[in-house]
Write an enzyme that holds these catalytic residues in place. Structure first.
Site, short mmCIF file in Angstrom:
data_model
loop_
_atom_site.label_atom_id
_atom_site.label_comp_id
_atom_site.label_asym_id
_atom_site.label_seq_id
_atom_site.Cartn_x
_atom_site.Cartn_y
_atom_site.Cartn_z
N ARG A 217 0.85 -1.19 0.00
CA ARG A 217 0.00 0.00 0.00
C ARG A 217 0.89 1.24 0.00
O ARG A 217 1.97 1.24 0.59
CB ARG A 217 -0.91 0.03 1.24
N HIS A 265 -1.13 0.10 -9.70
CA HIS A 265 -1.79 -0.81 -8.74
C HIS A 265 -2.29 -2.06 -9.47
O HIS A 265 -3.47 -2.42 -9.39
CB HIS A 265 -2.96 -0.10 -8.02
P1 NDP Z 1 -1.66 -11.63 5.29
O1 NDP Z 1 -2.58 -11.10 6.35
O2 NDP Z 1 -1.85 -13.04 4.84
O3 NDP Z 1 -0.15 -11.46 5.76
C1 NDP Z 1 0.30 -10.29 6.35
C2 NDP Z 1 1.72 -10.49 6.86
O4 NDP Z 1 2.19 -9.25 7.39
C3 NDP Z 1 1.78 -11.51 8.01
O5 NDP Z 1 2.97 -12.26 7.94
C4 NDP Z 1 1.81 -10.61 9.24
O6 NDP Z 1 2.44 -11.16 10.38
C5 NDP Z 1 2.62 -9.44 8.73
N1 NDP Z 1 2.39 -8.26 9.55
C6 NDP Z 1 1.24 -7.61 9.81
N2 NDP Z 1 1.44 -6.58 10.64
C7 NDP Z 1 2.76 -6.57 10.92
C8 NDP Z 1 3.58 -5.77 11.75
N3 NDP Z 1 3.08 -4.74 12.45
N4 NDP Z 1 4.89 -6.05 11.81
C9 NDP Z 1 5.41 -7.10 11.13
N5 NDP Z 1 4.68 -7.91 10.33
C10 NDP Z 1 3.37 -7.64 10.24
O7 NDP Z 1 -1.78 -10.62 4.06
P2 NDP Z 1 -1.60 -10.93 2.50
O8 NDP Z 1 -0.29 -11.57 2.30
O9 NDP Z 1 -2.81 -11.62 1.98
O10 NDP Z 1 -1.64 -9.45 1.88
C11 NDP Z 1 -0.73 -8.45 2.29
C12 NDP Z 1 -1.10 -7.11 1.69
O11 NDP Z 1 -0.81 -7.06 0.31
C13 NDP Z 1 -2.59 -6.76 1.73
O12 NDP Z 1 -2.97 -6.30 3.02
C14 NDP Z 1 -2.69 -5.68 0.69
O13 NDP Z 1 -2.50 -4.41 1.26
C15 NDP Z 1 -1.54 -5.99 -0.27
N6 NDP Z 1 -2.02 -6.34 -1.61
C16 NDP Z 1 -1.63 -5.59 -2.68
C17 NDP Z 1 -2.06 -5.91 -3.97
C18 NDP Z 1 -1.60 -5.14 -5.17
O14 NDP Z 1 -2.09 -5.36 -6.28
N7 NDP Z 1 -0.66 -4.24 -5.06
C19 NDP Z 1 -2.95 -7.05 -4.20
C20 NDP Z 1 -3.27 -7.79 -3.02
C21 NDP Z 1 -2.84 -7.43 -1.76
P3 NDP Z 1 1.82 -12.45 11.10
O15 NDP Z 1 2.23 -13.62 10.18
O16 NDP Z 1 2.49 -12.48 12.40
O17 NDP Z 1 0.34 -12.25 11.14
#
Ligand code: NDP
Length: 302
Positions: A217, A265
């Site tokens: 994002r 995007h």
């Molecule tokens: P998930 O919820 O499956 O994974 C998120 C990961 O981020 C997890 O490993 C989580 O840790 C980690 N995380 C969250 N908060 C923190 C923090 N404060 N510090 C460290 N690590 C953190 O999400 P997805 O993989 O499905 O998607 C990720 C993002 O990708 C989406 O939220 C979206 O914004 C973006 N996206 C972008 C797209 C694009 O076209 N550009 C398309 C699709 C998604 P933990 O494992 O401990 O929970």
């Protein structure tokens, strides 16, 4: 059951025939009429969310839910499920691999040289000479990590909770991970904790001539800090897919910066043909009174 499809961004002409075919006994609506059991949403038209009284599940048609969570009209106490779409996961890993290889094989430089009719070759590195750091080891980060490992890159990853992923060096301390990273990929959700996480301090810890790939994002990145690090030569290149304001305004300095590659995007779009089974699975769970999959953790914000 009554199912609502409400999106200003996802195309009804793709979704509605798939939904009608998969759920022949249910009624599919494209605007709120009477009581809705499951609402399928991605940027729903204004006025939709406040009408969803008694809805049992809000199923996002996107993987990122920060906009939905920030909507003041979101009905309280209703579970929200994220979409985990295998087509979208595959698309994201393709984008990440494409950018990592573009940087690793110096293609971004050769593209610039071609415009100057310049024949100049750069040192070759092995994939095993490079470490790719992935912020976020969830659905997207985990898949990208496996595919980068298959190409021979070293992979490090950062998550909120401790993780074990085969052959990935996993960190929960970001500043401990960054000094060993040559290419940084951001795949974090946007939350209060991750906003602005790509800044002068964190990006400055990366190895010299590192590249940044932000496909999560726009709010994760402090643009002014990035531009300074590109101009000083600390960072070699940035691949940016997401921006705080989209479309990226025409007067943004990012458009014309030689160190930046911009995509609209488009790193991974929802793919209705592969997403439909996941959406239907959650609708069936609601019908059977079971807990839907991939529910948002409201306290964590993702
Ligand atoms: P998930 O919820 O499956 O994974 C998120 C990961 O981020 C997890 O490993 C989580 O840790 C980690 N995380 C969250 N908060 C923190 C923090 N404060 N510090 C460290 N690590 C953190 O999400 P997805 O993989 O499905 O998607 C990720 C993002 O990708 C989406 O939220 C979206 O914004 C973006 N996206 C972008 C797209 C694009 O076209 N550009 C398309 C699709 C998604 P933990 O494992 O401990 O929970």
């Amino acid at each position: 059951m009554n199912i609502l499809f409400a999106s200003e961004t996802e195309k009804a002409e793709f979704w509605l025939p798939l939904l009608s075919r998969a759920l022949p006994a249910d009624k599919i609506f494209s605007e709120v009429q009477g009581s809705i059991d499951v609402a399928l949403v991605a940027t729903p038209p204004p006025g939709t969310l406040e009408k969803l009284e008694g809805v049992k599940l809000i199923q996002s048609l996107w993987m990122g839910v920060e906009k939905l969570l920030a909507d003041p009209h979101l009905p309280k106490g209703v579970p929200i499920a994220r979409l985990i779409d295998p087509g979208m996961v595959a698309a994201m890993s393709e984008t990440v691999l494409g950018h990592v290889l573009d940087w690793h094989r110096h293609v971004y430089r050769y593209r610039a040289y071609q415009a100057e009719v310049k024949w100049r070759r750069h040192k070759q590195y092995l994939a095993s000479d490079r470490t790719v750091g992935i912020l976020g080891l969830g659905e997207l980060g985990g898949d990208a990590a496996r595919k980068l490992l298959a190409l021979g890159f070293n992979v490090a990853g950062f998550s909120r909770r401790p993780k074990t992923l085969e052959d990935v060096k996993c960190f929960t301390d970001l500043e401990a991970m960054l000094p060993g990273v040559d290419a940084l990929v951001c795949l974090l959700p946007l939350t209060a904790q991750t906003k602005g996480i790509l800044n002068a301090r964190t990006l400055g810890l990366l190895k010299k001539h590192a590249c940044l790939i932000n496909v999560a994002r726009g709010g994760h990145l402090v643009i002014g800090d990035l531009l300074k690090l590109l101009d000083s030569g600390h960072l070699a290149h940035a691949y940016l897919d997401v921006f705080e304001s989209e479309p990226l305004p025409a007067d943004s300095p990012l458009w014309r910066h030689p160190g930046v590659t911009i995509t609209p995007h488009s790193a991974a779009l929802t793919e209705p043909r592969t997403a439909i089974a996941r959406v239907v699975e959650n609708i069936e769970r609601v019908r059977r009174g079971e807990t839907p999959l991939h529910l948002v953790d409201f306290a964590a914000g993702y």
